[in-house]
Write a protein that holds these residues in place. Structure first.
Motif, PDB file in Angstrom:
ATOM      1  N   ASP A  40       0.853  -1.301  -0.072  1.00  0.00           N
ATOM      2  CA  ASP A  40      -0.084   0.038  -0.037  1.00  0.00           C
ATOM      3  C   ASP A  40       0.898   1.175  -0.042  1.00  0.00           C
ATOM      4  OD1 ASP A  40      -2.416  -1.543   0.181  1.00  0.00           O
ATOM      5  OD2 ASP A  40      -2.739  -1.242   2.311  1.00  0.00           O
ATOM      6  N   GLU A 356      -3.827   9.290  -4.402  1.00  0.00           N
ATOM      7  CA  GLU A 356      -4.955   8.548  -4.383  1.00  0.00           C
ATOM      8  C   GLU A 356      -4.693   7.524  -5.357  1.00  0.00           C
ATOM      9  OE1 GLU A 356      -9.742   8.435  -4.913  1.00  0.00           O
ATOM     10  OE2 GLU A 356      -8.703  10.491  -5.515  1.00  0.00           O
ATOM     11  N   GLY A 360      -2.038   2.307  -1.930  1.00  0.00           N
ATOM     12  CA  GLY A 360      -3.166   1.200  -1.681  1.00  0.00           C
ATOM     13  C   GLY A 360      -3.905   0.773  -2.943  1.00  0.00           C
ATOM     14  N   THR A 361      -3.058   1.133  -4.048  1.00  0.00           N
ATOM     15  CA  THR A 361      -3.484   0.554  -5.504  1.00  0.00           C
ATOM     16  C   THR A 361      -2.626  -0.750  -5.573  1.00  0.00           C
ATOM     17  OG1 THR A 361      -1.835   1.618  -6.782  1.00  0.00           O
ATOM     18  CG2 THR A 361      -4.147   2.656  -6.230  1.00  0.00           C
ATOM     19  N   ARG A 362      -3.091  -1.463  -6.545  1.00  0.00           N
ATOM     20  CA  ARG A 362      -2.347  -2.557  -6.931  1.00  0.00           C
ATOM     21  C   ARG A 362      -2.122  -2.667  -8.490  1.00  0.00           C
ATOM     22  NH1 ARG A 362      -1.928  -2.652  -2.434  1.00  0.00           N
ATOM     23  NH2 ARG A 362      -2.061  -4.132  -1.015  1.00  0.00           N
ATOM     24  N   THR A 375      -3.021   1.587 -12.572  1.00  0.00           N
ATOM     25  CA  THR A 375      -3.130   1.260 -11.161  1.00  0.00           C
ATOM     26  C   THR A 375      -4.486   1.025 -10.859  1.00  0.00           C
ATOM     27  OG1 THR A 375      -3.124   3.467 -10.388  1.00  0.00           O
ATOM     28  CG2 THR A 375      -1.178   2.368 -10.453  1.00  0.00           C
ATOM     29  N   LYS A 377      -7.811   0.192  -7.806  1.00  0.00           N
ATOM     30  CA  LYS A 377      -8.265   0.124  -6.504  1.00  0.00           C
ATOM     31  C   LYS A 377      -9.727  -0.383  -6.628  1.00  0.00           C
ATOM     32  CE  LYS A 377      -6.836   3.341  -3.612  1.00  0.00           C
ATOM     33  NZ  LYS A 377      -6.701   4.761  -3.247  1.00  0.00           N
ATOM     34  N   ASN A 378      -9.948  -1.476  -6.214  1.00  0.00           N
ATOM     35  CA  ASN A 378     -11.494  -2.003  -6.163  1.00  0.00           C
ATOM     36  C   ASN A 378     -11.894  -1.973  -7.674  1.00  0.00           C
ATOM     37  OD1 ASN A 378     -11.490  -2.300  -3.507  1.00  0.00           O
ATOM     38  ND2 ASN A 378     -12.035  -0.249  -3.229  1.00  0.00           N
TER      39      ASN A 378
END
Ligand code: JFZ
Length: 444
Positions: A40, A356, A360-362, A375, A377-378
């Motif tokens: 993260d 942002e 916390g992104t993958r 990147t 995120k959800n």
């Protein structure tokens, strides 16, 4: 007879189970959590600093100039960084958007930056006489930033380091013989201090393994000594189970390691000639890079990377699920040169606005493209356009999932078209950002 045989078999199987248990490492729940946190966090500060900073010629100066150790050691007598201020360094890192710091505690020259009982060649014997690791650890804890400790496995000064088989440190003028059992004990003693006296440690960053191998790229990757990593890593995981172990050996991770590092390259590149390894699919990955061409302070190095180059490296890393550890080499007085602090400030401003899309992104969910990376995120895909097409839409081949909207970050909706072979994003009328044009895709 049959019974005796089967009892013997049970014992044998139990013995095998116990011995293989000693070999296989199961990370503690705290360690698994730390790995997620690390993924993260994305961005850290590397600090190469010590008496080697004094000549202003990088941290390899002793080896490069063939300085005998007894002469080199005199640098300790002049290391007096009266301008050092841990609060300023940690604030600088935080303002740059960094979430952790990796500090040199002992580099190849063997100087210990903390109050160690196991070597006199340490900060308490310099005119400064204050424990740098302690000051940094206290400040990091206070400001809520993780502290990782760089620790060299290689030593250019000690006789007991197996120097006879080392690639470097051959001009040190050592007369005694290497004795790994003794050196291993020394390292364990020092690591015990570092993991006992300085509060919670994010991890240990090992370096120097390569001193005992063929040069990087050679087919034979075996080490000339048995480092007994199981003992070293076992000790660390016993003292602080959450502490993540990484080792800059430029190979696929060894048993007991918690993250993998690359040096001066993203996985798949090998500009440095040090990165022949494949990226781990299991462990978090980190890459480190310099702001100019030096790790330690260098008066002769004006090859500064631009803010844009460094942000691109960070973004490209995030798109590949790789953390970025960006280095500074502070000056011998404890100040950090303005070229570095200015760059960090500018990166911090960008992170303030766009973090942002990074934290916390993958990454590696959608593969890197010529124009940039994604990147995730959800259900949000952050499309980072780093090299915009001169004209025409951005094509995202093979994107899976249905796109329901596409928006310029902080701006208006854009047109898109999704069909079997991929999606087209139309940037007509969108002013390209000088660094990174970010499109947010919402997927169903
Ligand atoms: C290592 C250190 O030697 C260097 O001083 C710095 O700390 C960097 C982050 O890590 O860099 C290396 C590692 C391996 C080789 C050269 C430099 N090598 O194999 O030649």
């Amino acid at each position: 007879m049959k019974r005796i045989k089967s009892i013997a078999l049970v014992f044998l199987l139990a013995a095998i189970a116990i011995s293989s248990q000693a070999q296989t490492y199961t990370p503690a729940p705290e360690n698994i959590k730390a790995r997620q946190q690390f993924r993260d966090d994305k961005f850290g500060l590397f600090i190469h600093w010590g008496p080697f900073s004094i000549p202003g010629a990088g941290e390899w100066v002793m080896n490069e100039r063939g300085i005998p150790y007894n002469n080199y050691k005199r640098l300790m007598d002049f290391f007096n960084p009266i301008e050092f201020n841990a609060e300023q360094w940690v604030s600088m890192a935080k303002n740059a958007g960094m979430k952790y710091i990796t500090l040199i505690t002992r580099h190849h020259d063997g100087f210990s930056m903390w109050d160690t009982k196991y070597s006199d060649y340490n900060i308490m014997h310099s005119p400064y006489k204050k424990d740098i690791v302690k000051m940094m650890a206290d400040e990091c804890h206070k400001q809520g930033i993780q502290l990782f400790l760089y620790y060299s496995l290689l030593d250019w000064g000690r006789d007991d380091y197996p120097h006879e088989t080392g690639k470097t440190g051959q001009h040190a003028g050592r007369t005694g013989h290497g004795d790994y059992a003794s050196y291993l004990q020394f390292m364990k003693n020092q690591l015990t201090e570092l993991l006992t006296n300085y509060g919670t440690i994010g991890g240990i960053w090992f370096d120097g393994h390569w001193d005992q191998t063929q040069p990087e790229g050679a087919a034979d990757r075996t080490s000339r000594i048995n480092w007994k990593y199981d003992e070293i890593y076992g000790l660390i995981h016993k003292l602080q189970p959450q502490a993540m172990i990484g080792n800059n050996h430029h190979m696929t991770p060894f048993a007991g390691e918690d993250f993998q590092m690359f040096e001066k390259d993203l996985p798949g590149e090998n500009k440095s000639g040090l990165s022949f390894q494949e990226a781990s699919l299991q462990l978090p990955v980190e890459t480190c890079e310099t702001m100019n061409n030096s790790w330690g302070f260098n008066l002769n190095d004006n090859n500064y990377k631009t803010v844009k180059q460094l942000i691109h490296y960070l973004v490209k890393g995030a798109g590949r699920d790789v953390n970025f550890l960006l280095n500074v080499g502070p000056m011998p007085n404890g100040k950090i040169q303005p070229e570095f602090t200015d760059t960090l400030k500018a990166i911090g401003q960008w992170m303030q606005a766009n973090g942002e899309t990074i934290y916390g992104t993958r990454g590696n969910i959608y593969p890197p493209q010529d124009w940039g990376v994604v990147t995730v995120k959800n259900k949000t895909y952050f499309v980072h356009i780093l090299q915009p097409n001169s004209d025409g839409p951005i094509f995202m081949p093979g994107i899976k999932g249905k796109i329901i909207s596409a928006t310029v970050r902080g701006g208006k909706k854009i047109k898109f078209k999704q069909q079997a072979e991929g999606a087209f994003l139309y940037l007509d009328g969108v002013q390209p950002d000088a660094i990174d044009t970010i499109i947010e895709l919402q997927l169903q």
